[in-house]
Motif scaffolding. Structure first.
Motif, PDB file in Angstrom:
ATOM      1  N   SER A  43      65.972  55.150  62.801  1.00  0.00           N
ATOM      2  CA  SER A  43      66.986  56.020  63.410  1.00  0.00           C
ATOM      3  C   SER A  43      66.857  57.467  62.932  1.00  0.00           C
ATOM      4  O   SER A  43      67.447  58.365  63.516  1.00  0.00           O
ATOM      5  CB  SER A  43      68.392  55.484  63.133  1.00  0.00           C
ATOM      6  N   GLU A  44      66.077  57.690  61.866  1.00  0.00           N
ATOM      7  CA  GLU A  44      65.931  59.060  61.358  1.00  0.00           C
ATOM      8  C   GLU A  44      64.718  59.780  61.954  1.00  0.00           C
ATOM      9  O   GLU A  44      64.420  60.906  61.586  1.00  0.00           O
ATOM     10  CB  GLU A  44      65.796  59.026  59.822  1.00  0.00           C
TER      11      GLU A  44
ATOM     12  N   ASN B  18      63.123  54.562  58.031  1.00  0.00           N
ATOM     13  CA  ASN B  18      64.288  54.223  58.847  1.00  0.00           C
ATOM     14  C   ASN B  18      64.095  54.779  60.259  1.00  0.00           C
ATOM     15  O   ASN B  18      64.018  55.988  60.452  1.00  0.00           O
ATOM     16  CB  ASN B  18      65.537  54.830  58.197  1.00  0.00           C
TER      17      ASN B  18
ATOM     18  N   SER C 226      70.818  49.600  60.452  1.00  0.00           N
ATOM     19  CA  SER C 226      69.530  50.281  60.308  1.00  0.00           C
ATOM     20  C   SER C 226      68.360  49.314  60.426  1.00  0.00           C
ATOM     21  O   SER C 226      68.468  48.132  60.083  1.00  0.00           O
ATOM     22  CB  SER C 226      69.465  50.991  58.952  1.00  0.00           C
TER      23      SER C 226
ATOM     24  N   GLU D 281      64.480  49.475  59.136  1.00  0.00           N
ATOM     25  CA  GLU D 281      63.427  50.173  58.401  1.00  0.00           C
ATOM     26  C   GLU D 281      62.106  49.473  58.667  1.00  0.00           C
ATOM     27  O   GLU D 281      62.016  48.261  58.508  1.00  0.00           O
ATOM     28  CB  GLU D 281      63.699  50.082  56.896  1.00  0.00           C
TER      29      GLU D 281
ATOM     30  N   LEU E 105      72.857  45.166  61.192  1.00  0.00           N
ATOM     31  CA  LEU E 105      72.539  45.491  62.587  1.00  0.00           C
ATOM     32  C   LEU E 105      73.653  45.056  63.533  1.00  0.00           C
ATOM     33  O   LEU E 105      74.214  43.972  63.392  1.00  0.00           O
ATOM     34  CB  LEU E 105      71.233  44.798  62.992  1.00  0.00           C
TER      35      LEU E 105
END
Ligand SMILES: Nc1ncnc2c1ncn2[C@@H]1O[C@H](COP(=O)(O)OP(=O)(O)OP(=O)(O)O)[C@@H](O)[C@H]1O
Length: 278
Positions: A84-85, A82, A75, A77, A25
């Motif tokens: 960011s997805e 995740n 990322s 999770e 991060l």
């Protein structure tokens, strides 16, 4: 040393997937880098205490996990997904599985306690007001508030009652993960100890995971299964409190073995009721 190096031997055995997995991060504000290559897991069902000197980025870490600050890299999770997805809708669905209690409690002063706790049930769970307020009264009793408190307004309550009500609101939507930022700040030692015990009792009963930012050494000893120390823009160590306290680091040694640390350790050793299960 990385988090991986500090895993306890029990973690090396089969463990459920972490509730939160933070990897590499990065957070910054302009040129000011707050986090860099930060890794951290919140294990399923644990109470993780996050500590560190002032300005080490404990609150920014919490905010970047709950979606109030977009990380600059790496990322996050949550429950295997995740963040960011995700698109905005998917993200808000995940965020509904979070309960968050900020330092100030942040209750609406114009609403009584049952209305405060009912609000997320009306807004997010789309319950009718009457059902939401009935459920809110159940949540208020869960955190140890008497039925009369439901109709009281925040201004007329003690700090301890406000914290409990804010906790009831954070629990309104039955979260999988509870985030607490300095929950015992401003409470007297007896009120703080009662809050710590309540947190452990509720976690044991409801099974949520807890990400808890705190400066309170008593809370670390009484309520936390593991402790993560933020330093130098990352997690310096994460382990049981006894192992963390032995880490060769100046801030850790001052914090855990200074006068307040010794008092908290002694108080935890003499307490027969407050230690959570390992
Ligand atoms: N919105 C912001 N804009 C600019 N800088 C910020 C912002 N939020 C936090 N920071 C900076 O990020 C750093 C980490 O802040 P953060 O509040 O996470 O620290 P902390 O470890 O929680 O501190 P404390 O224990 O004093 O509450 C600080 O230097 C702070 O000034």
């Amino acid at each position: 040393m990385s988090n991986e190096d500090h895993k306890t031997s029990s973690q090396d055995n089969a463990q459920p997937a972490p509730a939160i997995k933070v990897r590499n991060l990065e957070n910054r504000f302009g040129d000011h880098v707050v986090h860099e290559s930060l890794d951290l897991d919140l294990l399923s069902g644990e109470i993780l205490g996050v500590v560190g000197g002032s300005g080490t980025g404990k609150s920014v870490l919490l905010r970047s996990i709950v979606g109030l600050k977009r990380p600059n890299g790496g990322s996050v999770e949550v429950l295997g997904t995740n963040l960011s997805e995700l698109n905005d809708k998917e993200r808000s669905q995940i965020e509904r599985r979070f309960g968050v209690l900020f330092q100030q409690g942040a209750l609406f002063s114009s609403l009584n306690l049952q209305e405060n706790v009912a609000l997320p049930l009306i807004e997010h769970a789309k319950l009718a007001r009457e059902d939401a307020e009935r459920l809110a009264r159940v949540k208020l009793s869960l955190v140890g508030l008497e039925p009369e408190a439901a109709l009281q307004y925040p201004d007329s309550l003690s700090g301890g009652m406000i914290k409990r009500a804010a906790l009831a609101r954070a629990l309104a939507l039955d979260p999988d993960i509870l985030f607490l930022d300095e929950p015992t700040a401003g409470l007297d030692p007896i009120g703080a100890a009662a809050f710590d015990q309540l947190l452990v009792t509720l976690r044991d009963a409801l099974g949520f995971s807890v990400f808890l930012v705190t400066h309170d050494l008593d809370t670390l000893y009484a309520a936390c299964d593991r402790v993560a120390v933020l330093s130098q823009k990352r997690v310096l160590v994460v382990d049981t409190i006894d192992n963390v306290a032995q880490t060769d680091d100046e801030w850790i040694q001052d914090y855990f073995h200074g006068p307040r640390g010794r008092a908290a350790e002694q108080s935890a050793a003499t307490s027969s009721t407050s230690k959570p299960k390992e």
